[in-house]
Design a protein around this motif. Structure first.
Motif, PDB file in Angstrom:
ATOM      1  N   VAL A 195       0.885  -1.071  -0.687  1.00 30.49           N
ATOM      2  CA  VAL A 195       0.166   0.278  -0.125  1.00 30.49           C
ATOM      3  C   VAL A 195       0.452   1.333  -0.446  1.00 30.49           C
ATOM      4  N   VAL A 197       2.161   4.274  -2.755  1.00 30.07           N
ATOM      5  CA  VAL A 197       2.350   5.881  -4.387  1.00 30.07           C
ATOM      6  C   VAL A 197       3.579   4.816  -5.414  1.00 30.07           C
ATOM      7  N   PRO A 219      -1.191   8.306 -15.510  1.00 24.65           N
ATOM      8  CA  PRO A 219      -1.896  10.023 -15.554  1.00 24.65           C
ATOM      9  C   PRO A 219      -0.684  10.867 -15.106  1.00 24.65           C
TER      10      PRO A 219
ATOM     11  N   GLN B  75      -0.093   2.657   4.548  1.00 23.46           N
ATOM     12  CA  GLN B  75       0.971   2.527   3.550  1.00 23.46           C
ATOM     13  C   GLN B  75       1.010   1.045   4.147  1.00 23.46           C
ATOM     14  N   ALA B 142       4.184  11.216  -0.128  1.00 26.45           N
ATOM     15  CA  ALA B 142       3.746  10.278   0.202  1.00 26.45           C
ATOM     16  C   ALA B 142       2.006  10.000  -0.379  1.00 26.45           C
ATOM     17  N   VAL B 145       0.716  13.039  -1.939  1.00 30.38           N
ATOM     18  CA  VAL B 145       0.378  12.422  -3.483  1.00 30.38           C
ATOM     19  C   VAL B 145      -0.718  11.392  -3.601  1.00 30.38           C
ATOM     20  N   GLN B 146      -0.924  10.570  -2.199  1.00 29.97           N
ATOM     21  CA  GLN B 146      -2.064   9.760  -2.435  1.00 29.97           C
ATOM     22  C   GLN B 146      -3.433  10.128  -2.142  1.00 29.97           C
ATOM     23  N   VAL B 148      -3.877  13.431  -3.709  1.00 32.14           N
ATOM     24  CA  VAL B 148      -3.745  13.661  -5.187  1.00 32.14           C
ATOM     25  C   VAL B 148      -4.930  12.969  -6.049  1.00 32.14           C
ATOM     26  N   ASP B 149      -4.649  11.373  -5.514  1.00 35.02           N
ATOM     27  CA  ASP B 149      -6.072   9.812  -6.490  1.00 35.02           C
ATOM     28  C   ASP B 149      -5.652   9.992  -7.662  1.00 35.02           C
ATOM     29  N   LEU B 150      -3.930   9.857  -8.168  1.00 31.66           N
ATOM     30  CA  LEU B 150      -3.123   9.768  -9.163  1.00 31.66           C
ATOM     31  C   LEU B 150      -4.412   9.613 -10.639  1.00 31.66           C
ATOM     32  N   TYR B 151      -5.202   8.197  -9.674  1.00 34.10           N
ATOM     33  CA  TYR B 151      -5.908   7.212 -11.234  1.00 34.10           C
ATOM     34  C   TYR B 151      -7.312   7.531 -11.326  1.00 34.10           C
TER      35      TYR B 151
END
Lengths: 286, 161
Positions: A195, A197, A219, B75, B142, B145-146, B148-151
């Protein structure tokens, strides 16, 4: 070249603008909103492509969209395209059933510079649906494993349910030929894997950054953070490549819809070296 | 399985690279090897943050318990990583649970001992904090970035294609 293309070519037109008829010979629902189509050319002429190239898929009366090729470059007789349903054309593509017809133009664009990875550790860093355009790299790399120092696939998805090609990932992970690391941003009870990034996986790569070449797709914001992570790890930007996505229309650099700074991505890309986009990636207006 | 002495384990940690022999001897005196079976907690939120771990083998989930909801993994942490940073800042209590996902071998450092030494020797304290700051910064980045919801599917930010 089909008859219409030949006729257009004779008139001085560009045959690249005429779709070739293909038939849907297989479909596979990958995720709730993602489908893979397997297409066969009705003219019998295989669509050879380089990993990273894309086609324009055309449904008469609905429209045309650019889609990356996700199949095996060694099997050009079957065109494989993985599509997310996000608009009218992609939704209609995802609803196609075996036997349906679809128009295909291409392949277009510059693919991944596979020769840059020869003798080196190849890092494929993909996020979300970005695994589709990078799958041909992995396929190629496994077939040419002896020419590489190492093969490392780092893949990130939003949730466990959103992991693309899970069976194939398991197969690759089980093969000693590849080092596969998969992580999700948000876990679920059924997930016992990583879990976090995807860019956090970079420092765990077990070799000197100077020996690696990275190919990154996902993305844009994910690619930006991934390039930062690779550079922070010690990799030279010249050894990093990204696949950029914009609103491609003509596919051959005529219309300008996919312009990114000085680059027409359908013609100059979609794959570019990181230094070519480092000043452009993340610029709000672009 | 290869058995390594504490001195060897600590010397192999990038976190401690370049520290003096004296400091390494001190760290060794504050360290011990620990083993956790899968499912066992290394620590729980609210507990006293009296140590941190250098993860040598196995995987650890940093988790949050939310009443009425399933346990949430924020994490996962893997060999070569540090587990636990709450020992650095008052009130020295864990903010998350750390649970072994697999059998875990780790070297723990007695944080009370290390904090005291850092207080007595500010140069060492500065050195230790300099080494931990990138770890904290990476985890902050990190987490952002999580967020941000990249996907996120394009449909959630505007229809296209």
């Amino acid at each position: 070249m089909n008859d219409a293309a030949a006729a257009l070519a004779e008139q001085g037109g560009d045959p690249g603008l005429v779709p070739r008829p293909f038939e849907v010979v297989g479909t596979r629902r990958e995720l709730d909103d993602v489908v893979t189509l397997e297409l066969a050319p009705l003219d019998g002429q295989a669509l050879t492509f380089l990993p990273g190239q894309f086609t324009m898929l055309y449904l008469p009366g609905i429209g045309e969209i650019p889609i990356s090729i996700s199949g095996d470059p060694a099997r050009p007789e079957r065109l494989v395209q993985t599509i997310r349903s996000v608009g009218a054309v992609s939704e209609a593509c995802c609803a196609l059933q075996p036997g349906a017809r679809i128009g295909v133009r291409g392949p277009y664009g510059r693919g991944w510079p596979l020769e840059a990875a020869l003798g080196r550790h190849l890092i494929v860093l993909a996020g979300g649906l970005g695994l589709a355009p990078t799958r041909p790299i992995v396929t190629w790399a496994l077939e040419n494993r002896s020419k590489l120092a190492g093969l490392h696939l780092l893949y990130g998805a939003r949730t466990p349910d959103a992991v693309l090609y899970p069976t194939q990932l398991l197969g690759w992970a089980g093969a000693e030929a590849a080092n596969v690391m998969v992580t999700v941003d948000r876990h679920s009870d059924q997930w016992s894997g990583r879990v976090g990034v995807v860019s956090d996986l970079v420092p765990e790569l077990p070799f000197d950054p100077a020996l690696g070449t990275a190919m990154v797709c996902g993305p844009e914001v994910m690619m930006r953070f991934s390039l930062q992570a690779l550079e922070g790890w010690g990799m030279a930007p010249a050894q990093m490549y990204v696949s950029m996505e914009r609103n491609m229309k003509c596919g051959i650099g005529w219309c300008g819809h996919c312009q990114l700074g000085p680059h027409l991505l359908c013609r100059d890309g979609p794959v570019l070296a990181a230094p070519q986009v480092s000043d452009l990636i993340g610029v709000w207006e672009l | 399985m290869e058995i390594k002495g504490l001195a060897e384990v600590l010397a192999a940690q990038p976190l401690f690279a370049g520290l003096s022999t004296e400091t390494m001897s001190f760290l060794e005196s504050c360290a011990k090897n620990e083993v956790f079976e899968a499912g066992v907690f290394l620590f729980k939120a609210g507990g006293q943050a009296d140590r941190f771990f250098l993860l040598r083998e196995g995987d650890v989930a940093l988790e949050l318990q939310i009443p009425g909801r399933a346990r949430l993994t924020v994490q996962s942490v893997h060999p070569g990583h540090v587990v636990g940073a709450s020992w650095m800042l008052p009130p020295y209590s864990w903010r998350f649970d750390a649970r072994a996902l697999t059998a875990v071998r780790a070297t723990s450092i007695d944080a009370t001992c290390l904090r005291r030494k850092c207080d007595d020797n500010p140069a060492l304290g500065y050195e230790v904090f300099k080494r931990f700051l990138p770890i904290l910064a990476d985890r902050l980045q990190a987490a952002r970035v999580q967020l941000v919801d990249l996907y996120a599917p394009p449909g959630e930010i505007g229809r296209a294609g």
